[in-house]
Design a protein around this motif. Structure first.
Motif, short mmCIF file in Angstrom:
data_model
loop_
_atom_site.label_atom_id
_atom_site.label_comp_id
_atom_site.label_asym_id
_atom_site.label_seq_id
_atom_site.Cartn_x
_atom_site.Cartn_y
_atom_site.Cartn_z
N THR A 47 0.63 -1.15 0.03
CA THR A 47 -0.04 -0.13 -0.05
C THR A 47 0.79 1.14 0.05
O THR A 47 0.39 2.31 0.11
N ILE A 48 2.01 1.32 -0.03
CA ILE A 48 3.24 2.54 -0.07
C ILE A 48 3.35 2.58 -1.49
O ILE A 48 3.90 1.65 -2.02
N THR A 49 3.24 3.82 -1.81
CA THR A 49 3.55 4.15 -3.36
C THR A 49 5.30 4.19 -3.60
O THR A 49 5.90 4.84 -2.87
N ILE A 50 5.57 3.46 -4.41
CA ILE A 50 7.13 3.27 -4.64
C ILE A 50 7.63 4.30 -5.98
O ILE A 50 8.48 4.72 -5.97
N ALA A 51 6.75 4.25 -6.86
CA ALA A 51 7.17 4.98 -8.07
C ALA A 51 5.72 5.23 -8.88
O ALA A 51 4.73 4.46 -8.79
N GLY A 52 5.93 6.16 -9.77
CA GLY A 52 4.55 6.51 -10.34
C GLY A 52 4.95 7.57 -11.82
O GLY A 52 5.84 8.19 -11.61
N LYS A 53 4.04 7.28 -12.61
CA LYS A 53 4.43 8.19 -13.98
C LYS A 53 2.90 8.33 -14.74
O LYS A 53 2.04 7.21 -14.56
N ILE A 54 2.90 8.98 -15.57
CA ILE A 54 1.67 9.17 -16.57
C ILE A 54 2.16 8.65 -17.70
O ILE A 54 3.50 9.17 -18.52
N ALA A 55 1.80 7.71 -18.59
CA ALA A 55 2.05 6.82 -19.82
C ALA A 55 1.96 7.91 -20.75
O ALA A 55 1.22 9.06 -20.67
N ASP A 56 2.92 7.70 -21.71
CA ASP A 56 2.93 8.80 -23.02
C ASP A 56 1.78 8.85 -23.91
O ASP A 56 0.78 7.86 -23.66
N GLU A 57 1.78 9.37 -24.95
CA GLU A 57 0.53 9.32 -25.88
C GLU A 57 0.31 8.04 -26.57
O GLU A 57 -0.56 7.78 -27.18
N ASN A 58 1.40 7.20 -26.30
CA ASN A 58 1.36 5.73 -27.10
C ASN A 58 1.22 4.83 -26.05
O ASN A 58 1.23 3.53 -26.26
N GLY A 59 0.89 5.25 -24.81
CA GLY A 59 0.61 4.30 -23.67
C GLY A 59 1.88 3.66 -23.05
O GLY A 59 1.91 3.03 -22.08
N SER A 60 3.00 4.21 -23.68
CA SER A 60 4.46 3.61 -22.89
C SER A 60 4.92 4.28 -21.82
O SER A 60 4.49 5.40 -21.42
N PHE A 61 5.50 3.56 -20.60
CA PHE A 61 5.99 4.02 -19.52
C PHE A 61 7.46 3.56 -19.31
O PHE A 61 7.59 2.40 -19.52
N LEU A 62 8.12 4.14 -18.37
CA LEU A 62 9.50 3.93 -17.88
C LEU A 62 9.61 4.11 -16.44
O LEU A 62 9.50 5.28 -15.98
N LEU A 63 9.82 3.21 -15.78
CA LEU A 63 10.16 3.49 -14.17
C LEU A 63 11.52 2.78 -13.59
O LEU A 63 11.76 1.80 -14.17
N GLN A 64 11.74 3.46 -12.72
CA GLN A 64 13.03 2.88 -11.85
C GLN A 64 12.63 2.15 -10.47
O GLN A 64 11.84 3.06 -9.70
N LEU A 65 12.91 1.10 -10.11
CA LEU A 65 13.13 0.53 -8.85
C LEU A 65 14.39 -0.03 -8.44
O LEU A 65 15.15 -0.38 -9.00
N GLU A 66 14.43 0.24 -6.94
CA GLU A 66 15.75 -0.06 -6.55
C GLU A 66 16.07 -1.30 -6.22
O GLU A 66 17.19 -1.94 -6.29
N ASN A 67 14.94 -2.33 -6.03
CA ASN A 67 15.16 -3.71 -5.66
C ASN A 67 14.12 -4.68 -6.18
O ASN A 67 13.04 -4.18 -6.67
N ALA A 68 14.52 -5.71 -6.63
CA ALA A 68 13.66 -6.94 -7.20
C ALA A 68 12.77 -7.37 -6.08
O ALA A 68 12.70 -7.09 -4.87
N GLY A 69 11.65 -7.75 -6.39
CA GLY A 69 10.47 -8.08 -5.47
C GLY A 69 9.17 -8.30 -6.26
O GLY A 69 9.04 -8.14 -7.65
N THR A 70 8.24 -8.49 -5.28
CA THR A 70 6.67 -8.59 -5.95
C THR A 70 6.00 -7.50 -5.35
O THR A 70 6.00 -6.88 -4.33
N TYR A 71 5.55 -6.60 -6.63
CA TYR A 71 4.95 -5.28 -6.58
C TYR A 71 3.30 -5.23 -7.08
O TYR A 71 3.01 -6.29 -8.04
#
Length: 796
Positions: A47-71
């Motif tokens: 329930t804690i927000t780790i990262a967020g972004k608005i997808a571009d006009e083609n629906g694509s997005f790119l985000l960075q996470l510091e650790n592997a795991g289940t999100y």
């Protein structure tokens, strides 16, 4: 280069320090597989927000996470049901697809339409979305430029953030036009065919280095329906108190299996007027006062054809053709008085100066694209051939009398100046995307330009037109430019970067034969680095810092180099300058984005060997010479503040303040001026599918070379109503409502000061009806790229 090496070092250190971070890329799609633009993508951990972004006009997005795991990935969009999906994130991480379901009956009483904001900012450009903006009704592309933040247009010259010399592209292809040809083309390219305008103040290395003021890219509309689809419409405009214009247009698209076809036609006829008043003092004490009144009729037919074939799911081949055929006729009358303290020396001149130009412009382009792997690597090859045939003539019919009304001179002649331009371009690019690493793009381009200009005079004397009274001349211009570039782009731990280096070899020759034989030959090689860096300052990516740098060139056009003298009237002459050299601009901008919407920027641009249009006064003759010169340097300091505000759920605003200080320094003038440009865009949504748009700007003055304008202001308002299940759109707009987009200007050159006042048909009422039709299903169209956009912008 020191700056580029420093940026590369900083990025390398950042990448090494964050080598264990994980890049998550993906796309938001609908159930039918179509991209969903501007969806909200949020990654949660318990329930804690780790990262967020608005997808571009083609629906694509790119985000960075510091650790592997289940999100948990939370995707929201007004027209779709919320999606919560648990995903395991590991190294390596393949791109993910997140599919949204239509909201269905949950919105049975309210229709929600996803609409792009009028202004959006990307890492290297600002995008102005004009497709659904009522103010755009009836406007040409040149008019739309005036609405863009940081852009100013004066007599066809374009500046971005106070730096002049911007170039124009269409769908990523530089226009091979300049001067009157460029102005006429953009005037006939109407908003009905345009989706958006991209303002690129600091173009990356894959773009041609030409254009010291940056690049403006016009993105045309494209259709995404299989079967038969398209739109038909008509715009009608009337200059309040003056002249009307009308623009009917039709666009058709057909798609079946692997083959897509498109065609479009636009007819444009309009009439404009312009009034110019000028005064200056001669070195012998005479006071020159002139009033010029001109009306111009434009008549053009524009046709477009395109075809694309999907060779395979990863390859396609496309061909397109654009033709613009038309003419314009200008009727100019002028009254000139030269007065002295001693009345007998006074002279009075009156005359008419008609011009006519007929243009046949054709461009055919070929585009091949092939995806080379599954992670986005791609090879593209584009080639264009442009042919521009312009037949132009101007007439001079004037009489000059003294204070006693005695006829001193009776002049009558025609000047014929047809020209033919042939331009070939070929551009190859390969973009290699490395899994969990940067993308590397390399490319090369060849441009070959040949322009011939044959000129002749017809002199009327003793009731007969004589073709041999004044010798004619021919001017041939050849230009070859060979270019190569490399770009490296990627992202790590909240840092996005795009670094590039471009090299261009220019071989230029010009030959004038006739009464003033002259040969021009220039060869030079230059490197053009570019850097873009963006650092997110928080995990939610709400705040960020950005840094950009690039180097640009502006080469003199063939017309600016042509040394022959063109007489405008008895006291004014226009000439070229064969000794012009290119001008170079270095610019850097530091930006801060607050809450992903508020932007604050500081920029610096320095141009050396500036090519300016200057007005010289002869010390021995009462004559004004208009020519281009390398006048020294130009330095512009700019502060940018962009603040979008949501006043209510139905009322959004985009507000921009540009603060500039310009230092234009040369041997003949020294101008230092501070100024600002305040611009606001209001978008109001009313019930029953009605929307209202208001655009306004104000500036106390603008500096262009050795010319300083007075106050310029403008207010546009537009109204839009959608009918018949959004198939029919009705629009009405008034541009320059308060008739304030006319200005005065002063030219400074040595001890000579020339004052100008300009008034034109800028207050215009426009009405528009557009009907959209479709008989088919959605499909993915191919955006055909082109290779010769830069060359088109340099023709005249």
């Amino acid at each position: 280069m020191k700056y580029l090496i420093l940026c590369l070092t900083l990025v390398s250190i950042t990448l090494q320090a964050n080598a264990q971070s994980i890049t998550v890329t993906g796309k938001v799609t609908s159930e039918s597989g179509q991209p969903v633009p501007f969806a909200s993508v949020v990654i949660l951990k318990d329930t804690i927000t780790i990262a967020g972004k608005i997808a571009d006009e083609n629906g694509s997005f790119l985000l960075q996470l510091e650790n592997a795991g289940t999100y948990t990935f939370k995707i929201t969009h007004a027209a779709y049901k919320e999606l919560l999906q648990t995903i395991g994130v590991n190294i390596p991480m393949e791109p993910i697809i997140l599919t949204l379901k239509t909201a269905g009956n949950t919105l049975n009483t309210i229709t929600v339409t996803a609409k792009k904001p009028f202004i959006t900012r990307k890492i290297d450009r600002v995008v102005m979305n004009v497709q659904d903006n009522a103010i755009a009704t009836g406007k040409s592309s040149l008019d739309l430029f005036r609405m863009a933040p940081g852009v100013f247009v004066n007599s066809g010259n374009i500046s971005i953030n106070g730096v002049w010399g911007a170039r124009v592209m269409v769908n990523g292809r530089m226009l091979n036009l300049q001067g009157d040809d460029l102005k006429n083309y953009l005037s006939n390219l109407k908003s009905s065919d345009i989706r958006s305008i991209e303002i690129i103040a600091h173009p990356p290395a894959e773009y041609d280095a030409e254009g010291s003021g940056g690049i403006i890219n016009i993105v045309m509309k494209k259709n995404s329906n299989s079967g038969l689809s398209g739109y038909a419409g008509a715009d009608y405009s009337i200059g309040l108190g003056k002249y009307p214009g009308y623009v009917p247009y039709l666009s058709l698209n057909y798609r079946k299996n692997k083959i897509g076809l498109s065609a479009g036609y636009t007819y444009d006829r309009h009439k404009l007027y312009e009034e110019v008043i000028q005064d200056r003092t001669f070195t012998d004490g005479g006071v020159y006062q002139s009033t010029t009144y001109a009306t111009t009729i434009f008549n053009s037919h524009t046709v477009r054809f395109g075809a694309n074939y999907d060779i395979s799911p990863k390859q396609y081949l496309a061909i397109d053709y654009t033709g613009q055929f038309g003419w314009n006729r200008d009727s100019t009358s002028s009254l000139t008085n030269i007065t002295y303290s001693s009345n007998p020396k006074n002279t009075y001149s009156s005359g008419i100066f008609p011009t006519y130009s007929k243009t046949n412009f054709s461009n055919i382009g070929l585009n091949y694209s092939a995806a080379t792997d599954t992670v986005g690597s791609k090879f593209t090859l584009t080639s264009d051939y442009t042919y521009n045939d312009r037949k132009s003539s101007s007439g001079t019919f004037s009489q000059t009398s003294n204070a006693n009304n005695t006829l001193l001179a009776d002049t009558a002649f025609n000047f014929l100046y047809p020209s033919i331009a042939r331009i070939f371009t070929a551009d190859a690019k390969f973009n290699k995307v490395i899994k969990h690493g940067p993308a590397i793009t390399v490319g090369a381009k060849t441009t070959i330009t040949n322009i011939s200009n044959k000129n002749a005079y017809e002199v009327y004397k003793n009731g007969v037109w004589n073709n041999n009274a004044v010798p004619g001349f021919n001017y041939r211009y050849n230009e070859k430019i060979f270019a190569g570039f490399v770009n490296i782009s990627g992202s790590a731990a909240g840092v996005e970067y795009k670094l590039g280096l471009r090299g261009e070899q220019s071989n230029i020759s010009g030959e004038l034969t006739g009464s003033q034989d002259t040969t021009i030959s220039k060869h030079y090689f230059n490197l053009f680095p570019s850097t873009f860096i963006k650092k997110d300052l928080d995990k939610k990516q709400q705040h960020s810092l950005s840094l950009s740098y690039n180097k640009r060139i502006k080469r003199p056009s063939y017309f600016e180099l042509n040394p022959y003298k063109y007489f405008i009237d008895n006291y004014s002459v226009n000439t070229g300058n064969p000794f012009l050299t290119p001008q170079f601009t270095n610019s850097v901008e530091l930006g801060y984005t607050l809450k992903k919407q508020y932007y604050f920027g500081l920029s610096y641009a320095h141009t050396k060997d500036v090519i300016n249009l200057v007005i010289e006064s002869s010390a021995n003759l009462n004559q004004m010479t208009i020519l281009h010169k390398n006048t020294g340097s130009n330095t512009v300091y700019t502060g940018t503040i962009a603040i979008p505000v949501t006043i209510a759920s139905w009322w959004n605003t985009s507000n921009n303040l540009l603060l500039t200080h310009t230092q234009s320094v040369g041997p003949e003038f020294n101008i230092k001026k501070a100024t600002f440009v305040l611009q606001t865009e209001q978008e109001i949504s009313l019930p029953n599918n009605i929307s209202v748009n208001v655009n306004a700007f104000y500036t106390p003055h603008v500096v262009e070379g050795n010319i300083v304008t007075g106050r310029i202001a403008n207010v546009d308002i537009g109204l839009q109503k959608k009918l018949w299940h959004n198939k029919l759109t009705a629009k009405a707009a008034i541009s320059d409502m308060f008739y304030t987009n006319n200005f005065s200007a002063t030219s400074y050159y040595n001890a000579s000061i020339i004052n100008l006042k300009k008034k034109e048909q800028s207050r215009i009422l426009s009405l528009s009806l557009v009907y959209n039709f479709s008989a088919g299903k959605k499909f993915n169209t191919k955006q055909r790229s082109i290779s010769n956009s830069e060359e088109k912008s340099r023709l005249k």
